[in-house]
Design a protein around this motif. Structure first.
Motif, PDB file in Angstrom:
ATOM      1  N   LEU A   1      23.678  11.229 -64.594  1.00  0.00           N
ATOM      2  CA  LEU A   1      22.959  10.092 -64.805  1.00  0.00           C
ATOM      3  C   LEU A   1      21.893   9.284 -65.014  1.00  0.00           C
ATOM      4  N   ILE A   2      20.989  10.649 -64.641  1.00  0.00           N
ATOM      5  CA  ILE A   2      19.679  10.707 -65.763  1.00  0.00           C
ATOM      6  C   ILE A   2      19.760  10.464 -66.454  1.00  0.00           C
ATOM      7  N   ALA A   3      20.157  11.314 -67.047  1.00  0.00           N
ATOM      8  CA  ALA A   3      19.933  12.732 -68.510  1.00  0.00           C
ATOM      9  C   ALA A   3      20.700  10.382 -69.718  1.00  0.00           C
ATOM     10  N   TYR A   4      22.054  10.429 -68.663  1.00  0.00           N
ATOM     11  CA  TYR A   4      22.983   9.594 -69.792  1.00  0.00           C
ATOM     12  C   TYR A   4      21.924   8.367 -70.134  1.00  0.00           C
ATOM     13  N   GLN A   5      21.088   7.946 -68.637  1.00  0.00           N
ATOM     14  CA  GLN A   5      20.579   6.423 -68.820  1.00  0.00           C
ATOM     15  C   GLN A   5      19.189   7.126 -70.012  1.00  0.00           C
ATOM     16  N   LYS A   6      18.826   8.380 -69.909  1.00  0.00           N
ATOM     17  CA  LYS A   6      16.955   8.448 -70.549  1.00  0.00           C
ATOM     18  C   LYS A   6      17.789   8.040 -71.701  1.00  0.00           C
ATOM     19  N   ARG A   7      19.297   8.479 -72.007  1.00  0.00           N
ATOM     20  CA  ARG A   7      19.487   8.793 -73.717  1.00  0.00           C
ATOM     21  C   ARG A   7      19.518   6.882 -73.908  1.00  0.00           C
ATOM     22  N   LEU A   8      20.319   6.053 -73.469  1.00  0.00           N
ATOM     23  CA  LEU A   8      20.379   4.800 -73.117  1.00  0.00           C
ATOM     24  C   LEU A   8      18.905   4.099 -73.615  1.00  0.00           C
ATOM     25  N   ALA A   9      17.745   4.549 -73.003  1.00  0.00           N
ATOM     26  CA  ALA A   9      17.195   3.451 -72.774  1.00  0.00           C
ATOM     27  C   ALA A   9      16.174   4.605 -73.756  1.00  0.00           C
ATOM     28  N   GLY A  10      16.402   5.756 -74.676  1.00  0.00           N
ATOM     29  CA  GLY A  10      15.678   5.792 -76.069  1.00  0.00           C
ATOM     30  C   GLY A  10      14.051   6.181 -76.034  1.00  0.00           C
ATOM     31  N   GLU A  11      13.265   5.699 -76.711  1.00  0.00           N
ATOM     32  CA  GLU A  11      11.869   5.961 -75.969  1.00  0.00           C
ATOM     33  C   GLU A  11      11.380   5.588 -75.063  1.00  0.00           C
ATOM     34  N   LYS A  12      11.754   4.177 -74.515  1.00  0.00           N
ATOM     35  CA  LYS A  12      11.441   3.703 -73.254  1.00  0.00           C
ATOM     36  C   LYS A  12      11.888   4.491 -71.975  1.00  0.00           C
ATOM     37  N   ASP A  13      10.758   4.093 -70.847  1.00  0.00           N
ATOM     38  CA  ASP A  13      10.644   4.361 -69.646  1.00  0.00           C
ATOM     39  C   ASP A  13      11.579   4.745 -68.866  1.00  0.00           C
ATOM     40  N   THR A  14      12.460   5.302 -68.251  1.00  0.00           N
ATOM     41  CA  THR A  14      13.559   4.346 -67.110  1.00  0.00           C
ATOM     42  C   THR A  14      12.442   4.092 -64.998  1.00  0.00           C
ATOM     43  N   TYR A  15      13.196   3.655 -65.195  1.00  0.00           N
ATOM     44  CA  TYR A  15      13.023   3.682 -63.452  1.00  0.00           C
ATOM     45  C   TYR A  15      14.369   3.262 -62.781  1.00  0.00           C
ATOM     46  N   PHE A  16      14.681   3.936 -61.934  1.00  0.00           N
ATOM     47  CA  PHE A  16      15.873   3.800 -60.455  1.00  0.00           C
ATOM     48  C   PHE A  16      15.330   3.239 -59.793  1.00  0.00           C
ATOM     49  N   LEU A  17      16.400   1.883 -59.457  1.00  0.00           N
ATOM     50  CA  LEU A  17      15.560   1.293 -58.294  1.00  0.00           C
ATOM     51  C   LEU A  17      17.073   1.601 -57.234  1.00  0.00           C
ATOM     52  N   ILE A  18      16.815   2.249 -56.188  1.00  0.00           N
ATOM     53  CA  ILE A  18      17.753   2.475 -55.202  1.00  0.00           C
ATOM     54  C   ILE A  18      17.446   1.292 -53.917  1.00  0.00           C
ATOM     55  N   MET A  19      18.571  -0.166 -53.605  1.00  0.00           N
ATOM     56  CA  MET A  19      18.248  -1.016 -52.957  1.00  0.00           C
ATOM     57  C   MET A  19      18.765  -0.242 -51.859  1.00  0.00           C
ATOM     58  N   TYR A  20      18.702  -0.992 -51.093  1.00  0.00           N
ATOM     59  CA  TYR A  20      19.217  -0.824 -49.268  1.00  0.00           C
ATOM     60  C   TYR A  20      19.728  -2.611 -49.174  1.00  0.00           C
ATOM     61  N   PRO A  21      21.426  -1.879 -48.361  1.00  0.00           N
ATOM     62  CA  PRO A  21      21.934  -2.664 -48.061  1.00  0.00           C
ATOM     63  C   PRO A  21      21.638  -4.188 -47.224  1.00  0.00           C
ATOM     64  N   ARG A  22      21.725  -5.450 -47.945  1.00  0.00           N
ATOM     65  CA  ARG A  22      20.925  -6.675 -47.671  1.00  0.00           C
ATOM     66  C   ARG A  22      22.116  -6.876 -46.191  1.00  0.00           C
ATOM     67  N   ARG A  23      22.430  -6.167 -45.722  1.00  0.00           N
ATOM     68  CA  ARG A  23      23.065  -6.719 -44.391  1.00  0.00           C
ATOM     69  C   ARG A  23      23.014  -5.633 -43.408  1.00  0.00           C
ATOM     70  N   ALA A  24      22.905  -6.062 -41.970  1.00  0.00           N
ATOM     71  CA  ALA A  24      22.154  -5.100 -40.892  1.00  0.00           C
ATOM     72  C   ALA A  24      23.426  -3.555 -40.795  1.00  0.00           C
ATOM     73  N   SER A  25      23.230  -2.679 -41.274  1.00  0.00           N
ATOM     74  CA  SER A  25      24.659  -1.428 -40.997  1.00  0.00           C
ATOM     75  C   SER A  25      22.931  -0.155 -41.090  1.00  0.00           C
ATOM     76  N   GLY A  26      23.934   0.850 -39.873  1.00  0.00           N
ATOM     77  CA  GLY A  26      23.559   1.838 -39.893  1.00  0.00           C
ATOM     78  C   GLY A  26      23.031   3.154 -40.574  1.00  0.00           C
ATOM     79  N   TYR A  27      23.383   1.943 -42.007  1.00  0.00           N
ATOM     80  CA  TYR A  27      23.115   3.290 -43.390  1.00  0.00           C
ATOM     81  C   TYR A  27      21.789   2.781 -44.135  1.00  0.00           C
ATOM     82  N   PRO A  28      21.579   3.150 -44.452  1.00  0.00           N
ATOM     83  CA  PRO A  28      21.323   4.984 -45.126  1.00  0.00           C
ATOM     84  C   PRO A  28      21.024   5.605 -43.989  1.00  0.00           C
ATOM     85  N   THR A  29      21.062   6.543 -43.568  1.00  0.00           N
ATOM     86  CA  THR A  29      20.588   7.338 -42.720  1.00  0.00           C
ATOM     87  C   THR A  29      19.645   8.023 -42.829  1.00  0.00           C
TER      88      THR A  29
END
Length: 169
Positions: free
Chosen positions: A120-148
């Motif tokens: 995924l990282i390699a694919y997204q970097k190829r798509l971005a070309g010369e631009k910098d890629t930043y990965f934003l990992i979003m937590y669930p919007r409702r209360a749950s036991g995840y992520p541990t």
């Protein structure tokens, strides 16, 4: 029988106290009056450059300084604009029911392991070309036991070589 002295004791102590106060004041003033000995190793303090007294010269310096400031402001604005256009943010989400990581491309795709994360990282970097890629990992919007805690540490290990961050509501 004891007889009182002919003269009062205070007649003796008042002048003595005056002399002691005078000596103490001299002791306090000694550091201000004495000058330190001049050493050969001491260097004279650098003198500030003399300021011009001519008004026309001062105006020239002011105009040059304002021009430098304006140029620096233009360069800063251009840099910030370029930086904003150079960044590509890729959003990944954590499933509130299972704690698994997924992204949308065109449908919902799961990132099941280190190998898939690297792809995924390699694919997204190829798509971005010369631009910098930043990965934003979003937590669930409702209360749950995840992520541990273990899930978060796993995700950190997967994305340790690229810029990433967590969006915690």
């Amino acid at each position: 029988m004891i007889t009182p002295p002919r003269r009062s004791v205070t007649r003796f102590f008042i002048p003595l106290i005056d002399v002691l106060i005078l000596l103490f004041c001299i002791f306090l003033l000694m550091p201000f009056v004495s000058s330190p000995a001049a050493d050969d190793d001491t260097k004279p303090a650098p003198k500030a450059p003399e300021l011009p007294t001519d008004v026309a010269e001062l105006r020239k310096q002011l105009a040059a300084t304002q021009k430098e400031r304006d140029e620096a402001q233009r360069r800063l604005d251009r840099f910030q604009k370029d930086r904003g256009e150079r960044l590509v943010v890729r959003v990944l989400e954590i499933d509130p029911d299972t704690g698994k990581l997924y992204y949308y491309a065109p449908g919902r795709q799961e990132v099941a392991g280190q190998a898939q994360a690297e792809q995924l990282i390699a694919y997204q970097k190829r798509l971005a070309g010369e631009k910098d890629t930043y990965f934003l990992i979003m937590y669930p919007r409702r209360a749950s036991g995840y992520p541990t805690r273990a899930n978060v540490e796993t995700y950190r290990a997967w994305f340790q070589d690229v810029p990433y961050g967590f969006d915690i509501p």
